[in-house]
Motif scaffolding. Structure first.
Motif, PDB file in Angstrom:
ATOM      1  N   SER A  93      12.133  13.266  -6.865  1.00  0.00           N
ATOM      2  CA  SER A  93      11.440  14.330  -7.569  1.00  0.00           C
ATOM      3  C   SER A  93      10.560  13.671  -8.625  1.00  0.00           C
ATOM      4  N   VAL A  94       9.243  13.846  -8.488  1.00  0.00           N
ATOM      5  CA  VAL A  94       8.288  13.123  -9.325  1.00  0.00           C
ATOM      6  C   VAL A  94       7.351  14.119  -9.990  1.00  0.00           C
ATOM      7  N   ALA A  95       7.071  13.864 -11.274  1.00  0.00           N
ATOM      8  CA  ALA A  95       6.129  14.701 -12.013  1.00  0.00           C
ATOM      9  C   ALA A  95       4.941  13.870 -12.455  1.00  0.00           C
ATOM     10  N   VAL A  96       3.802  14.522 -12.574  1.00  0.00           N
ATOM     11  CA  VAL A  96       2.564  13.890 -13.027  1.00  0.00           C
ATOM     12  C   VAL A  96       2.068  14.639 -14.248  1.00  0.00           C
ATOM     13  N   ILE A  97       1.841  13.900 -15.340  1.00  0.00           N
ATOM     14  CA  ILE A  97       1.282  14.493 -16.555  1.00  0.00           C
ATOM     15  C   ILE A  97      -0.227  14.259 -16.544  1.00  0.00           C
ATOM     16  N   GLY A  98      -0.985  15.352 -16.514  1.00  0.00           N
ATOM     17  CA  GLY A  98      -2.435  15.235 -16.552  1.00  0.00           C
ATOM     18  C   GLY A  98      -3.060  15.258 -15.175  1.00  0.00           C
ATOM     19  N   ILE A  99      -3.835  16.285 -14.881  1.00  0.00           N
ATOM     20  CA  ILE A  99      -4.447  16.424 -13.553  1.00  0.00           C
ATOM     21  C   ILE A  99      -5.943  16.192 -13.699  1.00  0.00           C
ATOM     22  N   GLY A 100      -6.292  14.901 -13.800  1.00  0.00           N
ATOM     23  CA  GLY A 100      -7.682  14.509 -13.944  1.00  0.00           C
ATOM     24  C   GLY A 100      -8.033  13.436 -12.949  1.00  0.00           C
ATOM     25  N   GLY A 101      -8.802  12.445 -13.413  1.00  0.00           N
ATOM     26  CA  GLY A 101      -9.269  11.389 -12.522  1.00  0.00           C
ATOM     27  C   GLY A 101      -8.158  10.618 -11.862  1.00  0.00           C
ATOM     28  N   LEU A 102      -7.082  10.338 -12.595  1.00  0.00           N
ATOM     29  CA  LEU A 102      -5.913   9.664 -12.026  1.00  0.00           C
ATOM     30  C   LEU A 102      -4.956  10.663 -11.391  1.00  0.00           C
ATOM     31  N   GLY A 103      -4.657  11.728 -12.122  1.00  0.00           N
ATOM     32  CA  GLY A 103      -3.623  12.657 -11.684  1.00  0.00           C
ATOM     33  C   GLY A 103      -3.914  13.344 -10.374  1.00  0.00           C
ATOM     34  N   HIS A 104      -5.187  13.677 -10.113  1.00  0.00           N
ATOM     35  CA  HIS A 104      -5.482  14.396  -8.871  1.00  0.00           C
ATOM     36  C   HIS A 104      -5.269  13.508  -7.647  1.00  0.00           C
ATOM     37  N   ILE A 105      -5.422  12.187  -7.822  1.00  0.00           N
ATOM     38  CA  ILE A 105      -5.117  11.264  -6.720  1.00  0.00           C
ATOM     39  C   ILE A 105      -3.611  11.084  -6.596  1.00  0.00           C
ATOM     40  N   ALA A 106      -2.924  11.010  -7.726  1.00  0.00           N
ATOM     41  CA  ALA A 106      -1.470  10.841  -7.715  1.00  0.00           C
ATOM     42  C   ALA A 106      -0.785  11.983  -6.975  1.00  0.00           C
ATOM     43  N   LEU A 107      -1.220  13.212  -7.201  1.00  0.00           N
ATOM     44  CA  LEU A 107      -0.613  14.353  -6.515  1.00  0.00           C
ATOM     45  C   LEU A 107      -0.733  14.206  -5.008  1.00  0.00           C
ATOM     46  N   GLN A 108      -1.888  13.768  -4.538  1.00  0.00           N
ATOM     47  CA  GLN A 108      -2.086  13.618  -3.096  1.00  0.00           C
ATOM     48  C   GLN A 108      -1.194  12.522  -2.513  1.00  0.00           C
ATOM     49  N   PHE A 109      -1.121  11.387  -3.215  1.00  0.00           N
ATOM     50  CA  PHE A 109      -0.269  10.303  -2.734  1.00  0.00           C
ATOM     51  C   PHE A 109       1.195  10.725  -2.694  1.00  0.00           C
ATOM     52  N   LEU A 110       1.666  11.349  -3.754  1.00  0.00           N
ATOM     53  CA  LEU A 110       3.083  11.706  -3.851  1.00  0.00           C
ATOM     54  C   LEU A 110       3.472  12.736  -2.799  1.00  0.00           C
ATOM     55  N   LYS A 111       2.590  13.700  -2.547  1.00  0.00           N
ATOM     56  CA  LYS A 111       2.887  14.703  -1.515  1.00  0.00           C
ATOM     57  C   LYS A 111       3.000  14.044  -0.149  1.00  0.00           C
ATOM     58  N   ALA A 112       2.057  13.156   0.167  1.00  0.00           N
ATOM     59  CA  ALA A 112       2.096  12.454   1.451  1.00  0.00           C
ATOM     60  C   ALA A 112       3.289  11.505   1.529  1.00  0.00           C
ATOM     61  N   TRP A 113       3.711  10.978   0.378  1.00  0.00           N
ATOM     62  CA  TRP A 113       4.874  10.079   0.327  1.00  0.00           C
ATOM     63  C   TRP A 113       6.157  10.822   0.689  1.00  0.00           C
ATOM     64  N   GLY A 114       6.172  12.135   0.469  1.00  0.00           N
ATOM     65  CA  GLY A 114       7.323  12.952   0.807  1.00  0.00           C
ATOM     66  C   GLY A 114       8.070  13.501  -0.387  1.00  0.00           C
ATOM     67  N   CYS A 115       7.594  13.202  -1.586  1.00  0.00           N
ATOM     68  CA  CYS A 115       8.298  13.595  -2.804  1.00  0.00           C
ATOM     69  C   CYS A 115       8.161  15.096  -3.077  1.00  0.00           C
ATOM     70  N   HIS A 116       9.101  15.594  -3.889  1.00  0.00           N
ATOM     71  CA  HIS A 116       8.905  16.909  -4.498  1.00  0.00           C
ATOM     72  C   HIS A 116       8.049  16.664  -5.733  1.00  0.00           C
ATOM     73  N   VAL A 117       6.893  17.328  -5.792  1.00  0.00           N
ATOM     74  CA  VAL A 117       5.869  16.971  -6.776  1.00  0.00           C
ATOM     75  C   VAL A 117       5.667  18.104  -7.771  1.00  0.00           C
ATOM     76  N   THR A 118       5.756  17.743  -9.037  1.00  0.00           N
ATOM     77  CA  THR A 118       5.505  18.690 -10.124  1.00  0.00           C
ATOM     78  C   THR A 118       4.304  18.215 -10.929  1.00  0.00           C
TER      79      THR A 118
END
Length: 334
Positions: free
Chosen positions: A167-192
């Motif tokens: 279960s992984v969370a990302v603080i900040g949905i900007g230049g870094l965060g919007h890529i992190a969300l995509q990677f984590l979802k494809a990785w299989g994590c539960h993403v917040t």
């Protein structure tokens, strides 16, 4: 001579500039620029916020282009290869970090825009060890930001062996965060996604978040106690980090990839009692970048970019400084 866009002093407008790169080193390659992402680090260096900028300054370290020449000792790359180049343009290749495959931790690594001219130019040179071939089916225009922002958020998944069940969370949905969300979802994590922006909630869900929590609401944080195995902080602002630490599970990790410049005010007992960790990391090694590109190609992960021409570099930089970019900027030489 190589034509580029350079600033002559801190904060100055970029203007046409020419320089003689000299003979091509035997271990280097020369790259004809197609596209170059603009990172906030380019803006920080332009304004000399870190006190290390040398002028004339040519920004640009998210580079995509075609190799036009190779040094006589370069055998794994050849003219015509489409490649990417990120924050580092060379490594010592002999230190313990390099010999262990952690080239990004090399004390003598050469940064693409520190003490050398970057990618806001028609050509750029780099040590061949720092250059990675782009997968054949990857969109070259949007690929540049993967070589800095992308690898910055992907590298922790490799370094800490993040499980697909985490279960992984990302603080900040900007230049870094919007890529992190995509990677984590494809990785299989539960993403917040943690954000303070109302308009980004729907976007975060579309990018892969399973849920979105509001960092302005204390109740959202308190109701998330002991939930996360990993939190990636992509922001550069001061937050109440103790509230986020409380949302970590035992042995959970708060990991910084955003460069907050204020000291961290941390209560130590929540770390000790639950064996939680604080950490940070830079970009990744060339091997990690290659792995990231393969993963991104397989799962069709792309940064969301705004496109400008090379002759619009000053307009693009002003757009970045405005804070209104969605979510990365790329300038193109085509």
């Amino acid at each position: 001579m190589i034509k580029a866009y350079a600033a002559q002093e801190a904060g100055a407008t970029l203007q046409m500039f020419e320089y003689d790169p000299g003979p091509l080193d035997v271990q280097d390659v020369e790259i004809d620029l197609e596209h170059c992402g603009i990172c906030h680090s380019d803006l920080s260096m332009l304004n000399n916020e870190w006190g290390i900028t040398q002028f004339p300054f040519v920004p640009g370290h998210e580079i995509i282009g075609i190799i036009s020449a190779v040094g006589t000792h370069v055998h794994h790359l050849q003219p015509g290869d489409r490649v990417g180049l990120g924050w580092h343009s060379g490594y010592c290749l002999t230190c313990s970090a390099c010999m262990s495959g952690d080239h990004n931790l090399c004390d003598n690594a050469e940064a693409t825009i520190v003490g050398r001219y970057g990618g806001f130019a028609e050509k750029v040179r780099a040590n061949a060890a720092s250059v990675v071939v782009l997968p054949e089916n990857m969109d070259p225009q949007s690929a540049g930001p993967l070589f800095c922002g992308g690898i910055t958020v992907f590298n922790p998944l490799l370094q800490f062996n993040i499980a697909p069940t985490a279960s992984v969370a990302v603080i900040g949905i900007g230049g870094l965060g919007h890529i992190a969300l995509q990677f984590l979802k494809a990785w299989g994590c539960h993403v917040t996604a943690f954000t303070s922006s109302d308009h980004k909630k729907t976007e975060a869900l579309e990018l892969g978040a399973d849920e979105v929590l509001d960092t302005r609401k204390l109740s959202d944080l308190k109701n998330s106690a002991n939930r996360f195995d990993l939190i990636l902080s992509t922001v550069n602002v001061k937050l109440d980090w103790n509230l986020f630490i409380a949302t970590l599970r035992p042995k959970g990790r708060l990991h910084f990839v955003g460069a907050t410049l204020t000291p961290l005010d941390i209560n130590i007992f929540p770390l000790i009692s639950a064996q939680r960790s604080l950490s940070g990391s830079p970009v990744g090694s060339p091997a990690s970048i290659k792995t990231m590109l393969a993963f991104a190609e397989r799962h069709q992960i792309k940064p969301i970019v705004e496109a400008y021409r090379f002759d619009q570099v000053n307009e693009a930089l002003a757009r970045l400084a405005s804070g209104k970019v969605k979510y990365r900027i790329v300038i193109s030489n085509q």
